[in-house]
Motif scaffolding. Structure first.
Motif, PDB file in Angstrom:
ATOM      1  N   GLN A 175       0.827  -1.207   0.000  1.00  0.00           N
ATOM      2  CA  GLN A 175       0.000   0.000   0.000  1.00  0.00           C
ATOM      3  C   GLN A 175       0.861   1.256   0.000  1.00  0.00           C
ATOM      4  OE1 GLN A 175      -2.751   0.208   3.275  1.00  0.00           O
ATOM      5  NE2 GLN A 175      -3.638   2.135   2.617  1.00  0.00           N
ATOM      6  N   GLU A 176       1.910   1.260   0.806  1.00  0.00           N
ATOM      7  CA  GLU A 176       2.792   2.427   0.854  1.00  0.00           C
ATOM      8  C   GLU A 176       3.536   2.607  -0.469  1.00  0.00           C
ATOM      9  OE1 GLU A 176       3.804   2.103   5.659  1.00  0.00           O
ATOM     10  OE2 GLU A 176       5.146   1.229   4.160  1.00  0.00           O
ATOM     11  N   ALA A 177       3.965   1.486  -1.078  1.00  0.00           N
ATOM     12  CA  ALA A 177       4.658   1.563  -2.363  1.00  0.00           C
ATOM     13  C   ALA A 177       3.725   2.063  -3.458  1.00  0.00           C
ATOM     14  CB  ALA A 177       5.221   0.199  -2.725  1.00  0.00           C
ATOM     15  N   THR A 178       2.476   1.612  -3.422  1.00  0.00           N
ATOM     16  CA  THR A 178       1.486   2.059  -4.407  1.00  0.00           C
ATOM     17  C   THR A 178       1.256   3.560  -4.308  1.00  0.00           C
ATOM     18  OG1 THR A 178       0.364  -0.092  -4.384  1.00  0.00           O
ATOM     19  CG2 THR A 178      -0.903   1.802  -5.184  1.00  0.00           C
ATOM     20  N   GLN A 179       1.109   4.055  -3.100  1.00  0.00           N
ATOM     21  CA  GLN A 179       0.898   5.484  -2.894  1.00  0.00           C
ATOM     22  C   GLN A 179       2.098   6.297  -3.384  1.00  0.00           C
ATOM     23  OE1 GLN A 179       0.113   5.665   1.322  1.00  0.00           O
ATOM     24  NE2 GLN A 179      -2.035   5.061   1.096  1.00  0.00           N
ATOM     25  N   LYS A 180       3.293   5.780  -3.184  1.00  0.00           N
ATOM     26  CA  LYS A 180       4.494   6.497  -3.604  1.00  0.00           C
ATOM     27  C   LYS A 180       4.574   6.581  -5.124  1.00  0.00           C
ATOM     28  CE  LYS A 180       9.471   6.722  -2.763  1.00  0.00           C
ATOM     29  NZ  LYS A 180      10.600   6.170  -1.974  1.00  0.00           N
ATOM     30  N   ILE A 181       4.277   5.476  -5.808  1.00  0.00           N
ATOM     31  CA  ILE A 181       4.315   5.476  -7.268  1.00  0.00           C
ATOM     32  C   ILE A 181       3.230   6.383  -7.839  1.00  0.00           C
ATOM     33  CG2 ILE A 181       3.923   4.038  -9.305  1.00  0.00           C
ATOM     34  CD1 ILE A 181       5.291   1.755  -7.845  1.00  0.00           C
ATOM     35  N   VAL A 182       2.029   6.289  -7.289  1.00  0.00           N
ATOM     36  CA  VAL A 182       0.918   7.108  -7.786  1.00  0.00           C
ATOM     37  C   VAL A 182       1.203   8.594  -7.606  1.00  0.00           C
ATOM     38  CG1 VAL A 182      -1.498   7.740  -7.354  1.00  0.00           C
ATOM     39  CG2 VAL A 182      -0.850   5.326  -7.549  1.00  0.00           C
ATOM     40  N   SER A 183       1.808   8.955  -6.483  1.00  0.00           N
ATOM     41  CA  SER A 183       2.094  10.378  -6.237  1.00  0.00           C
ATOM     42  C   SER A 183       3.065  10.937  -7.271  1.00  0.00           C
ATOM     43  CB  SER A 183       2.659  10.565  -4.826  1.00  0.00           C
ATOM     44  OG  SER A 183       3.933   9.949  -4.708  1.00  0.00           O
ATOM     45  N   GLN A 184       4.001  10.104  -7.746  1.00  0.00           N
ATOM     46  CA  GLN A 184       4.937  10.564  -8.765  1.00  0.00           C
ATOM     47  C   GLN A 184       4.323  10.524 -10.164  1.00  0.00           C
ATOM     48  OE1 GLN A 184       8.988   9.181  -8.524  1.00  0.00           O
ATOM     49  NE2 GLN A 184       8.834   8.746  -6.331  1.00  0.00           N
ATOM     50  N   LEU A 185       3.369   9.645 -10.385  1.00  0.00           N
ATOM     51  CA  LEU A 185       2.709   9.559 -11.692  1.00  0.00           C
ATOM     52  C   LEU A 185       1.800  10.752 -11.966  1.00  0.00           C
ATOM     53  CD1 LEU A 185       1.693   5.772 -11.835  1.00  0.00           C
ATOM     54  CD2 LEU A 185       3.261   6.947 -13.388  1.00  0.00           C
ATOM     55  N   ARG A 186       1.340  11.420 -10.924  1.00  0.00           N
ATOM     56  CA  ARG A 186       0.408  12.543 -11.113  1.00  0.00           C
ATOM     57  C   ARG A 186       1.044  13.684 -11.902  1.00  0.00           C
ATOM     58  NH1 ARG A 186      -1.215  11.464  -5.448  1.00  0.00           N
ATOM     59  NH2 ARG A 186      -3.220  10.360  -5.541  1.00  0.00           N
ATOM     60  N   ASP A 187       2.361  13.731 -11.964  1.00  0.00           N
ATOM     61  CA  ASP A 187       3.035  14.762 -12.762  1.00  0.00           C
ATOM     62  C   ASP A 187       2.957  14.456 -14.257  1.00  0.00           C
ATOM     63  OD1 ASP A 187       3.764  16.086 -10.443  1.00  0.00           O
ATOM     64  OD2 ASP A 187       5.695  15.042 -10.291  1.00  0.00           O
ATOM     65  N   TYR A 188       2.536  13.249 -14.618  1.00  0.00           N
ATOM     66  CA  TYR A 188       2.554  12.831 -16.017  1.00  0.00           C
ATOM     67  C   TYR A 188       1.174  12.449 -16.557  1.00  0.00           C
ATOM     68  CZ  TYR A 188       7.546  12.399 -15.003  1.00  0.00           C
ATOM     69  OH  TYR A 188       8.842  12.637 -14.621  1.00  0.00           O
ATOM     70  N   VAL A 189       0.304  11.907 -15.727  1.00  0.00           N
ATOM     71  CA  VAL A 189      -0.979  11.410 -16.215  1.00  0.00           C
ATOM     72  C   VAL A 189      -2.105  11.849 -15.290  1.00  0.00           C
ATOM     73  CG1 VAL A 189       0.039   9.386 -17.359  1.00  0.00           C
ATOM     74  CG2 VAL A 189      -0.695   9.221 -14.976  1.00  0.00           C
ATOM     75  N   LYS A 190      -3.319  11.691 -15.807  1.00  0.00           N
ATOM     76  CA  LYS A 190      -4.509  12.093 -15.069  1.00  0.00           C
ATOM     77  C   LYS A 190      -5.062  10.924 -14.266  1.00  0.00           C
ATOM     78  CE  LYS A 190      -9.178  13.905 -15.825  1.00  0.00           C
ATOM     79  NZ  LYS A 190     -10.168  14.313 -16.863  1.00  0.00           N
TER      80      LYS A 190
END
Length: 259
Positions: free
Chosen positions: A118-133
């Motif tokens: 869960q923590e890893a998922t949140q970390k990846i998603v937070s960085q993806l927000r700079d690129y995708v919706k």
């Protein structure tokens, strides 16, 4: 009278060695119903050499152009492929290096070691927000495995798809203990944060349920120790033991007839 006492002694010696507690949680046998709160269930944390399946999706229709090799799949298109290296793509997944990092396209190296899924998922998603919706990510262990050895019917290493396994389930996968396995002294070997930890579980007792080692982590080793009778068999000629017991049985019958 001495012959009578001698015969009792021989019979006691014949049957005392077979008085072993082979029941799991035998201290619960007089309890018609038992309930306790689960307090030791912990989510596995990502470690070096873990193999991860990571699937990323997004609502952005053109998000795939930002990532090489189709790393982002559109939610509206169920046939779209996810991140390369996932099991769905027939590849091996992302290997966590010794520093706890994985290398994702565009995002580069991301440190996931020590995090839960869960923590890893949140970390990846937070960085993806700079690129995708509205990105989403799904992480799964591809090599969550435990090894069961010792006095079990089928010692082996097992890959666990559910990522949640307790020691009883692991023993069941290995065909359960043999009658020579010590249920009161099962050894759990665990490597965590560069440290090897060893713990022993008494499976004759319900206290095992509250142990932090009751639920297994990835790469745990379960070792079932042999009991004294198995050790004796391996160190003493079994033919001698068989002849001795046969002689004792015959002698006891003769003594009973003399009473």
């Amino acid at each position: 009278m001495r012959i009578k006492y001698l015969s009792y002694l021989i019979i006691f010696l014949l049957f005392s060695c077979s008085n072993r507690n082979l029941a799991y949680f035998s201290d619960l046998k007089q309890v018609p119903e038992y309930e306790e709160k689960i307090v030791n269930l912990s989510e596995p944390r990502i470690q070096a050499d873990d193999l991860l399946s990571i699937t990323i999706s997004s609502l952005s229709a053109d998000a795939g152009t930002l990532f090489s090799r189709g790393t982002v799949a559109q939610v509206s298109n169920p046939s779209s492929t996810g991140i390369p290296g996932s099991k769905a793509n027939g590849e091996l997944g992302y290997l966590v290096d010794q520093d706890g990092n994985i290398d994702l396209p565009v995002l580069g190296k991301i440190k996931l070691g020590g995090l839960t899924k869960q923590e890893a998922t949140q970390k990846i998603v937070s960085q993806l927000r700079d690129y995708v919706k509205e990105p989403t990510a799904n992480i799964r262990f591809l090599n969550f495995r435990v090894t069961v050895v010792g006095e079990v019917s089928r010692p082996s290493t097992f890959i666990i798809p559910s990522e949640r396994l307790n020691v009883i389930e692991a023993l069941g996968m290995a065909g359960d203990m043999t009658p020579f396995g010590r249920r009161d002294n099962v050894l759990i070997i665990r490597e965590e944060n560069g440290t090897r930890k060893l713990a022993r579980l008494d499976l004759n007792s319900k206290s095992t349920f509250s142990s932090p080692y009751f639920y297994l982590q990835q790469n745990d080793v379960v070792y079932v120790e042999p009991n004294k009778s198995k050790i004796t068999q391996s160190t003493v000629d079994t033919r001698f033991i068989s002849l001795t017991f046969a002689a004792m049985s015959t002698l006891s019958l003769i003594l009973w007839r003399l009473l």
